[in-house]
Scaffold this motif. Structure first.
Motif, PDB file in Angstrom:
ATOM      1  N   ARG A 119      38.573  31.456  34.075  1.00 21.13           N
ATOM      2  CA  ARG A 119      37.896  30.626  34.985  1.00 21.13           C
ATOM      3  C   ARG A 119      37.624  29.127  34.472  1.00 21.13           C
ATOM      4  O   ARG A 119      37.864  27.994  35.254  1.00 21.13           O
ATOM      5  CB  ARG A 119      36.377  31.347  35.591  1.00 21.13           C
ATOM      6  N   VAL A 170      40.862  27.133  34.327  1.00 21.19           N
ATOM      7  CA  VAL A 170      41.109  26.876  36.004  1.00 21.19           C
ATOM      8  C   VAL A 170      40.461  25.650  36.285  1.00 21.19           C
ATOM      9  O   VAL A 170      41.093  24.805  36.661  1.00 21.19           O
ATOM     10  CB  VAL A 170      41.248  28.222  36.842  1.00 21.19           C
ATOM     11  N   PHE A 171      39.188  25.846  36.423  1.00 20.86           N
ATOM     12  CA  PHE A 171      38.434  24.518  36.478  1.00 20.86           C
ATOM     13  C   PHE A 171      38.492  23.489  35.813  1.00 20.86           C
ATOM     14  O   PHE A 171      37.999  22.377  36.484  1.00 20.86           O
ATOM     15  CB  PHE A 171      36.740  25.250  36.914  1.00 20.86           C
ATOM     16  N   ASP A 175      42.685  22.839  36.347  1.00 22.24           N
ATOM     17  CA  ASP A 175      43.182  23.096  37.630  1.00 22.24           C
ATOM     18  C   ASP A 175      44.193  24.236  37.708  1.00 22.24           C
ATOM     19  O   ASP A 175      44.569  24.585  38.622  1.00 22.24           O
ATOM     20  CB  ASP A 175      43.722  21.871  38.441  1.00 22.24           C
ATOM     21  N   ARG A 206      43.654  26.470  41.004  1.00 16.03           N
ATOM     22  CA  ARG A 206      42.290  26.375  41.934  1.00 16.03           C
ATOM     23  C   ARG A 206      42.582  25.637  43.481  1.00 16.03           C
ATOM     24  O   ARG A 206      43.333  24.628  43.436  1.00 16.03           O
ATOM     25  CB  ARG A 206      41.078  25.450  41.177  1.00 16.03           C
ATOM     26  N   GLY A 264      37.722  25.640  46.381  1.00 14.90           N
ATOM     27  CA  GLY A 264      36.983  26.411  45.308  1.00 14.90           C
ATOM     28  C   GLY A 264      37.458  27.635  44.998  1.00 14.90           C
ATOM     29  O   GLY A 264      37.101  28.358  44.024  1.00 14.90           O
ATOM     30  N   VAL A 315      40.203  30.649  43.999  1.00 15.97           N
ATOM     31  CA  VAL A 315      41.166  30.682  42.874  1.00 15.97           C
ATOM     32  C   VAL A 315      42.449  31.717  43.237  1.00 15.97           C
ATOM     33  O   VAL A 315      42.041  32.677  43.842  1.00 15.97           O
ATOM     34  CB  VAL A 315      40.561  31.219  41.598  1.00 15.97           C
TER      35      VAL A 315
END
Length: 433
Positions: free
Chosen positions: A165, A168-169, A172, A197, A201, A203
Motif C-alpha cells: 500500500r 502504491v500510494f 502510484d 492506484r 483512491g 487500488v
C-alpha cells in the motif's frame, strides 16, 4: 422500468411546457426537455439520437402554433430543437465510447490469466470490492464470499500489505513484489504482486501464482546443496588419498637411488600434484550455480577481485562506474582469474584496465593488459578444459560462470601488445544506474 420512466418524464416535461406556453412562458421551461434526452441517451445510447429527434420535433409541433408567425420566436424554437438533437447525439456518442472502454477493461479484468482484485478503502480497512475468476481460484473461494472481505486477511505477513500500500500510494504503482498469501483453506501461496492506484483512491492488484516455480527452485537448490556436499566429501577423500600417495612417493625417493626409478617417481609425483591442484580449483568453484544470479555493480566486483590478489606492483584500474550486470554470484571469480592470469603469464604487465562500451547487440566489457599477449593459435584454446599454467581450469570455468546468464568471452588482443578479453553481455543482462 427505464422505458416507463422515460415515457413518464417526457410526458411530464411536455405537460409543463404546454402549460407554460399557454401562460406565455417560452424561455425557461424548454430546458426541462434535456432531462429525458440525457436519460435516453445514457440508458439507450444507440437510440439516443432518434429519441432526442422525436422530442425535438414534438417540441416544435407544440411550440410553433404559439409563435404567432413571429420570426424571432420561430427561430428560437428551431434552435432549441436543434440543440436538443445535438445534446442527445453528444451524450449518446460519449456513452457509447464509455461503454466500449468499460467492456474492454471488463474483458481484460475477467479473462486475465493473473488473479485480479479491486481493493476499496473503508473505515475499518481496505476491503475486496471485486475479484476475477483467477482471483477466486487463487484464494480458494467464491466471488460473493470474497466481496467485502478485508484484504489483509489473506496476507500471511501483515506488514506485506502495508508495504504494498505504501509503495502504491508513494509511486502510484508497484511491480513484482514477492510475498505469501494464505488461502481460505489455510494453504500458503507464493505470489508476485503488481498494482496501481486509481484516481478515486481504490487500488487494482494483479497477483501471479509462483508457488510451483518457487517449489521447483527450492527443490533444485536442495539438490544442488546435496550435490555440493557430495562433491566436498569426495574432494576431501581425494585430497587425503593424494596426500598419502605423495607421502609414499616421497618415501620411495629416499629409499631408491636408481635414476630410472627416481625419474619414474618424479613423474608420479607431478601427476599426483596435478590431481591435487585440480581438486583445489574445484573447491574454489564448488558454489557455481548454487545461488541464483543477481544484479551486481561491476566496479565493486572488479575492486573486490583485485583486493584478494598479490598484484606485485601491477595496477588495476576499473572504469565501469554505474554499470550493473545480471550474473552468477561468482562473477568476482571471473575478474579475479582474468587479473591473476595477466599478472602470472603476462610477463611485462604493469597495468590491467577494465572498461566498457555500449553496442547495438548489448554491452562489451574489456579486460586489457600491457603484457606479452596471447599467440593467435592459442586464443580459443585457452578456454578449453585442462588448459592453463600448472594444469589450471581457470579460463574454462570463467566461460562457464559467464554462460549461466548468457554472457560470452573471447580474447582479441594483439600478440606482443597485451591480452584483451571481451565479455559480451546481452541487452537484458546489464543496466546503467
Amino acid at each position: 422500468m427505464r422505458p416507463l420512466l422515460l415515457a413518464a418524464s417526457a410526458a411530464i416535461v411536455f405537460a409543463v411546457n404546454a402549460a407554460g406556453l399557454f401562460a406565455g412562458i417560452t424561455i425557461v421551461l424548454p430546458h426541462l426537455i434535456y432531462l429525458p434526452i440525457v436519460l435516453a441517451a445514457y440508458w439507450f445510447p444507440r437510440r439516443g439520437i432518434v429519441f432526442s429527434l422525436a422530442l425535438g420535433l414534438g417540441y416544435l409541433a407544440m411550440a410553433l402554433p404559439f409563435a404567432g408567425g413571429e420570426p424571432g420566436v420561430i427561430v428560437s424554437a428551431l434552435s432549441r430543437a436543434a440543440v436538443f438533437v445535438a445534446v442527445g447525439a453528444v451524450v449518446s456518442f460519449l456513452t457509447l465510447r464509455l461503454r466500449e472502454q468499460e467492456e474492454r477493461y471488463r474483458g481484460i479484468f475477467n479473462n486475465s490469466e493473473a488473479a485480479t482484485f479491486l481493493i476499496a478503502p473503508d473505515e475499518t480497512g481496505p476491503r475486496i470490492e471485486e475479484a476475477n475468476y483467477m482471483g477466486t481460484a487463487l484464494l480458494g473461494s467464491r466471488e460473493r464470499d470474497l466481496v467485502g472481505e478485508p484484504v489483509t486477511r489473506f496476507f500471511e505477513d501483515p506488514g506485506a500489505w502495508e508495504e504494498v500500500r505504501a509503495r502504491v500510494f508513494r509511486d502510484d504503482a508497484i511491480y513484482g513484489y514477492e510475498t505469501s498469501l494464505r488461502r481460505t483453506d489455510g494453504a500458503a501461496v507464493r505470489v508476485l504482486v503488481s498494482g496501481g492506484r486509481l484516481p478515486d483512491g481504490r487500488v487494482i492488484l494483479t497477483l501471479v501464482d509462483i508457488t510451483a516455480r518457487k517449489n521447483a527452485e527450492d527443490a533444485l537448490r536442495e539438490a544442488n546443496t546435496r550435490l555440493n556436499m557430495l562433491g566436498r566429501l569426495t574432494r576431501n577423500d581425494l585430497m587425503a588419498a593424494v596426500s598419502g600417495l605423495l607421502g609414499r612417493i616421497g618415501g620411495g625417493m629416499q629409499q631408491f637411488r636408481d635414476p630410472v626409478v627416481r625419474r619414474y617417481l618424479d613423474d608420479l609425483c607431478e601427476d599426483a600434484r596435478l590431481v591435487q591442484r585440480r581438486a583445489e580449483i574445484t573447491r574454489d568453484y564448488q558454489d557455481l550455480g548454487l545461488r541464483p544470479p543477481a544484479w551486481q555493480p561491476l566496479q565493486e566486483v572488479v575492486r573486490g577481485a583485485a583486493s584478494q590478489l598479490p598484484l606485485h606492483e601491477v595496477s588495476v584500474r576499473a572504469w565501469v562506474e554505474r554499470v550493473e550486470v545480471f550474473a552468477d554470484p561468482m562473477l568476482e571469480k571471473v575478474f579475479s582469474n582474468l587479473i591473476e592470469n595477466a599478472v602470472r603469464h603476462g610477463k611485462t604487465v604493469s597495468q590491467v584496465v577494465v572498461t566498457y562500451q555500449l553496442r547495438d547487440d548489448g554491452l562489451a566489457v574489456y579486460v586489457e593488459d600491457d603484457g606479452v599477449g596471447i599467440p593467435e593459435a592459442g586464443k580459443e584454446e585457452i578456454f578449453a578444459y585442462g588448459i592453463g599454467g600448472g594444469g589450471g581450469l581457470g579460463l574454462f570455468l570463467v566461460r562457464e560462470i559467464l554462460s549461466i546468464t548468457g554472457m560470452t568471452i573471447r580474447e582479441t588482443g594483439m600478440p606482443g601488445e597485451g591480452a584483451r578479453f571481451v565479455i559480451h553481455v546481452p541487452p537484458d543482462g546489464y543496466r546503467i544506474v
